[in-house]
Design a protein around this motif. Sequence first.
Motif, mmCIF file in Angstrom:
data_model
loop_
_atom_site.group_PDB
_atom_site.id
_atom_site.type_symbol
_atom_site.label_atom_id
_atom_site.label_comp_id
_atom_site.label_asym_id
_atom_site.label_seq_id
_atom_site.Cartn_x
_atom_site.Cartn_y
_atom_site.Cartn_z
ATOM 1 N N SER A 147 0.645 -2.638 -1.372
ATOM 2 C CA SER A 147 0.288 -3.397 -0.177
ATOM 3 C C SER A 147 -1.005 -2.871 0.447
ATOM 4 C CB SER A 147 1.428 -3.307 0.837
ATOM 5 O OG SER A 147 2.666 -3.616 0.223
ATOM 6 N N MET A 148 -1.535 -3.654 1.395
ATOM 7 C CA MET A 148 -2.769 -3.276 2.070
ATOM 8 C C MET A 148 -2.611 -1.959 2.826
ATOM 9 S SD MET A 148 -5.270 -5.219 1.404
ATOM 10 C CE MET A 148 -6.356 -4.614 2.683
ATOM 11 N N GLU A 149 -1.417 -1.666 3.295
ATOM 12 C CA GLU A 149 -1.198 -0.404 4.017
ATOM 13 C C GLU A 149 -1.589 0.783 3.151
ATOM 14 O OE1 GLU A 149 2.363 2.111 6.263
ATOM 15 O OE2 GLU A 149 2.785 0.161 5.348
ATOM 16 N N PHE A 150 -1.231 0.734 1.872
ATOM 17 C CA PHE A 150 -1.590 1.812 0.954
ATOM 18 C C PHE A 150 -3.105 1.922 0.817
ATOM 19 C CE2 PHE A 150 -2.924 3.044 -3.293
ATOM 20 C CZ PHE A 150 -2.290 4.263 -3.459
ATOM 21 N N HIS A 151 -3.772 0.799 0.576
ATOM 22 C CA HIS A 151 -5.211 0.824 0.305
ATOM 23 C C HIS A 151 -6.027 1.149 1.552
ATOM 24 C CE1 HIS A 151 -4.886 -0.515 -3.825
ATOM 25 N NE2 HIS A 151 -3.982 -1.377 -3.442
ATOM 26 N N GLU A 152 -5.451 0.943 2.721
ATOM 27 C CA GLU A 152 -6.165 1.276 3.946
ATOM 28 C C GLU A 152 -5.968 2.739 4.340
ATOM 29 O OE1 GLU A 152 -4.912 -1.582 6.806
ATOM 30 O OE2 GLU A 152 -6.207 -3.174 6.022
ATOM 31 N N THR A 153 -5.044 3.443 3.665
ATOM 32 C CA THR A 153 -4.812 4.859 3.963
ATOM 33 C C THR A 153 -5.175 5.772 2.797
ATOM 34 O OG1 THR A 153 -2.496 4.631 3.267
ATOM 35 C CG2 THR A 153 -2.955 4.375 5.605
ATOM 36 N N TYR A 154 -5.129 5.259 1.587
ATOM 37 C CA TYR A 154 -5.426 6.054 0.389
ATOM 38 C C TYR A 154 -6.829 5.694 -0.062
ATOM 39 C CZ TYR A 154 -3.825 8.706 -3.727
ATOM 40 O OH TYR A 154 -3.629 9.660 -4.693
ATOM 41 N N THR A 155 -7.761 6.601 0.076
ATOM 42 C CA THR A 155 -9.174 6.269 -0.118
ATOM 43 C C THR A 155 -9.471 5.881 -1.564
ATOM 44 O OG1 THR A 155 -9.746 8.564 -0.607
ATOM 45 C CG2 THR A 155 -9.854 7.867 1.696
ATOM 46 N N SER A 156 -10.514 5.067 -1.737
ATOM 47 C CA SER A 156 -10.901 4.609 -3.071
ATOM 48 C C SER A 156 -11.313 5.776 -3.958
ATOM 49 C CB SER A 156 -12.040 3.595 -2.960
ATOM 50 O OG SER A 156 -13.161 4.174 -2.308
ATOM 51 N N GLY A 157 -11.912 6.810 -3.367
ATOM 52 C CA GLY A 157 -12.318 7.971 -4.154
ATOM 53 C C GLY A 157 -11.133 8.671 -4.784
ATOM 54 N N ARG A 158 -10.027 8.744 -4.048
ATOM 55 C CA ARG A 158 -8.836 9.389 -4.605
ATOM 56 C C ARG A 158 -8.233 8.549 -5.724
ATOM 57 N NH1 ARG A 158 -5.360 10.235 0.544
ATOM 58 N NH2 ARG A 158 -3.879 11.289 -0.825
ATOM 59 N N ILE A 159 -8.260 7.220 -5.566
ATOM 60 C CA ILE A 159 -7.773 6.346 -6.631
ATOM 61 C C ILE A 159 -8.627 6.519 -7.880
ATOM 62 C CG2 ILE A 159 -7.663 3.930 -7.358
ATOM 63 C CD1 ILE A 159 -5.270 4.666 -5.840
ATOM 64 N N ILE A 160 -9.956 6.589 -7.692
ATOM 65 C CA ILE A 160 -10.861 6.793 -8.827
ATOM 66 C C ILE A 160 -10.575 8.131 -9.494
ATOM 67 C CG2 ILE A 160 -13.289 7.164 -9.461
ATOM 68 C CD1 ILE A 160 -13.999 5.137 -7.251
ATOM 69 N N ASP B 262 7.557 -16.194 15.018
ATOM 70 C CA ASP B 262 8.756 -16.269 15.844
ATOM 71 C C ASP B 262 9.134 -14.874 16.345
ATOM 72 O OD1 ASP B 262 11.132 -17.017 17.063
ATOM 73 O OD2 ASP B 262 12.260 -17.114 15.181
ATOM 74 N N GLU B 263 8.788 -14.589 17.621
ATOM 75 C CA GLU B 263 9.117 -13.314 18.269
ATOM 76 C C GLU B 263 8.739 -12.121 17.385
ATOM 77 O OE1 GLU B 263 13.151 -13.321 19.585
ATOM 78 O OE2 GLU B 263 12.798 -14.849 21.105
ATOM 79 N N VAL B 264 7.507 -12.121 16.953
ATOM 80 C CA VAL B 264 6.999 -11.082 16.042
ATOM 81 C C VAL B 264 6.594 -9.846 16.831
ATOM 82 C CG1 VAL B 264 5.065 -10.478 14.549
ATOM 83 C CG2 VAL B 264 6.264 -12.641 14.223
ATOM 84 N N THR B 265 7.072 -8.698 16.362
ATOM 85 C CA THR B 265 6.646 -7.402 16.891
ATOM 86 C C THR B 265 6.052 -6.613 15.735
ATOM 87 O OG1 THR B 265 8.354 -7.364 18.611
ATOM 88 C CG2 THR B 265 7.383 -5.250 17.973
ATOM 89 N N PHE B 266 4.882 -6.016 15.972
ATOM 90 C CA PHE B 266 4.227 -5.284 14.890
ATOM 91 C C PHE B 266 3.322 -4.195 15.449
ATOM 92 C CE2 PHE B 266 0.597 -4.561 12.057
ATOM 93 C CZ PHE B 266 1.264 -4.180 10.901
ATOM 94 N N GLY B 267 3.286 -3.067 14.728
ATOM 95 C CA GLY B 267 2.366 -1.976 15.029
ATOM 96 C C GLY B 267 2.077 -1.212 13.757
ATOM 97 N N TYR B 268 0.929 -0.557 13.673
ATOM 98 C CA TYR B 268 0.551 0.195 12.482
ATOM 99 C C TYR B 268 1.170 1.588 12.542
ATOM 100 C CZ TYR B 268 -2.917 -3.493 11.926
ATOM 101 O OH TYR B 268 -3.534 -4.718 11.783
ATOM 102 N N GLY B 269 2.068 1.866 11.593
ATOM 103 C CA GLY B 269 2.695 3.179 11.546
ATOM 104 C C GLY B 269 3.499 3.466 12.803
ATOM 105 N N ALA B 270 3.412 4.730 13.236
ATOM 106 C CA ALA B 270 4.167 5.146 14.413
ATOM 107 C C ALA B 270 3.346 5.012 15.692
ATOM 108 C CB ALA B 270 4.631 6.596 14.252
ATOM 109 N N GLY B 271 2.173 4.349 15.586
ATOM 110 C CA GLY B 271 1.311 4.193 16.753
ATOM 111 C C GLY B 271 1.815 3.122 17.698
ATOM 112 N N ARG B 272 0.941 2.748 18.610
ATOM 113 C CA ARG B 272 1.348 1.778 19.628
ATOM 114 C C ARG B 272 1.564 0.404 19.012
ATOM 115 N NH1 ARG B 272 -2.846 -1.499 21.424
ATOM 116 N NH2 ARG B 272 -4.902 -1.019 20.541
ATOM 117 N N THR B 273 2.368 -0.393 19.678
ATOM 118 C CA THR B 273 2.642 -1.745 19.230
ATOM 119 C C THR B 273 1.433 -2.634 19.504
ATOM 120 O OG1 THR B 273 5.006 -1.481 19.639
ATOM 121 C CG2 THR B 273 4.167 -3.735 19.514
#
Length: 604
Positions: free
Chosen positions: A132-145, A367-378
């Motif tokens: 998912s995008m969460e992985f690619h936004e936290t795991y840098t491209s250099g490390r994947i390479i 429909d009544e969506v709640t979302f936040g990135y990780g353990a940060g603020r909503t």
Amino acid sequence: MSGTVHGVGGEDRTDYTREESKAIRRRSLRLLGSLIAPLKARVAVVAIVVVAQTALRVLGPALLGLGLNEALPAVRDGGDWTLAWVVGVTYVVTAVLGAALLMWYDVLVARVTQDILLELRTRMFRHTQRLSMEFHETYTSGRIISRQTSDLETIRELLGGGLTDLINGVLYGVFTLVALTIWDWQSSVIILLAGIPLALLMRWFYKRSQEAYRFSRVASARLIVKFVETMTGIRAGKAFRAEPRNEVEFGQLASDYRDANMRSIRIFGTFEPGLMAISAFAIGTVVLWGGVRITWGEFTVGALLTVVLYTRNFFLPLQGVAMFLNSFQAAAAALEKVSGVLEVEPTVPDPTHPTPLPDARGHVVLDEVTFGYGAGRTILPEFTLDIPAGQTVALVGTTGAGKSTLAKLVSRFYDPTEGRVMLDGVDLRELDARDLRRAIVMVTQEAYLFSGTVADNIALGRPDASLDEIVAAAEAVGADGFIRSLPDGYHTDVNKRGGRVSAGQRQLISFARAFLANPAVLILDEATASLDIPSERAIQEALQTLLADRTAIIIAHRLSTVAIADRVLVMEHGRIIEDGAPETLIAGTGKFAQLHAAWRESLV
């Protein structure tokens, strides 16, 4: 280790607890087992060949001893050459057969190694694409390479060379010890006694090198990350004159990598002389004891030659075993990193029993969506929104209001923590992935172009599209003119992420790509930010026609883009504070009216 993104984010650690280290080893062994399992038959053939060739090699010293003790006296005393010929021919035959089997073994091992690496490389690529995008936004491209290059290369060196050294060394050592025991058990006792300090030395080397190579892999990954990020962002680096700072940072990382390698070299530099000392002591003791027994008449020169050769041959492959331990630690550290990535599960998984939606209309509901990135603020608290099919909605608001987050949820780059995002009454989490990607397309400000021709990039979402369809899509967004002016028109290679075209032209190509895909829902996330005023006006004219029969969500700071919307939503702190037609909101006294007035003043 946890199979989450956060667990992988900690893969650069080196201070694992004992339980974590055991879990990592089990994970790596599971991966290795899954790679070897399909090749069991070939691995069995390899095992048979290596046993046969090792057994033939071990016969050499015994044949030399037999020739010295029996064949030469027979020739000297009675002129009988029979035994000498038998011993000589047998020695040559075993040497030739051993060499042939060794060559065959090397070929077999190379094939098995390449098949394992092929599977591992493709599995890595397939899996990282699925994450998912969460992985690619936290795991840098250099490390994947780093995982795909240096780590896999290290594993190749282990399987191709180090493993061969280990198998040959262990088998040759065992067979040699057995042969020595049969020939002279007293000499074998000396070898077994020498095995005590040898085992302690091996244990010390294994533990120390394991830690050293883990540091080495981490340092290597950080070095690659810095290099990739610097080269990828070279324009920004030059614009802000960041070269001196980059040189200092890269130099420090390169120094850390050198120090990590030197640490490994020092450990091996201690191990190798220790191994040589134990070997010399064992051989010297065997020679001394054999010489004493010759003076007593209990031993012969031929027997002494044989036991000395066996003793030397017992220790000789241990150098190879040491080299295996050397490469094994590097490969084990690399395998830890690779298996860590492969253990990560997508945070946006495909449904087990997907609901097909081949002909989406484009009715979007949050429909009544709640979302936040990780353990940060909503970011979005209990957010509700209904966008009828065919409606064009513009999202405006200050940075951090939640506009792009909303777009990512509708694209299902992320799943909501609570609530549902639905397309035509179907929860996106239940929708077939192919139907979802065909129904919803997002165009971002980045406008990434892949290596290949302009036509290839436009046809990214529809690779089977004809050139006429590609040209029609380009004409619809006003991109046909500049494309035809390129050296090879639609067949021009864009070169290096679109380096042959300007930022605005890349954006137009990405528009053509989205329009050719013909989605039911089109999301434009700051997609006109790279366009100049004439190009933006051309796009707006094209959008009014092309968005007439589809749902569109437009995120833009330029309020000129908002004019084509049927409805404007003003967002603040993850909530909608204004909702209405553009002209209605402009005529009012709310937030959008203020933003519009400020924008008009900026144009004067």
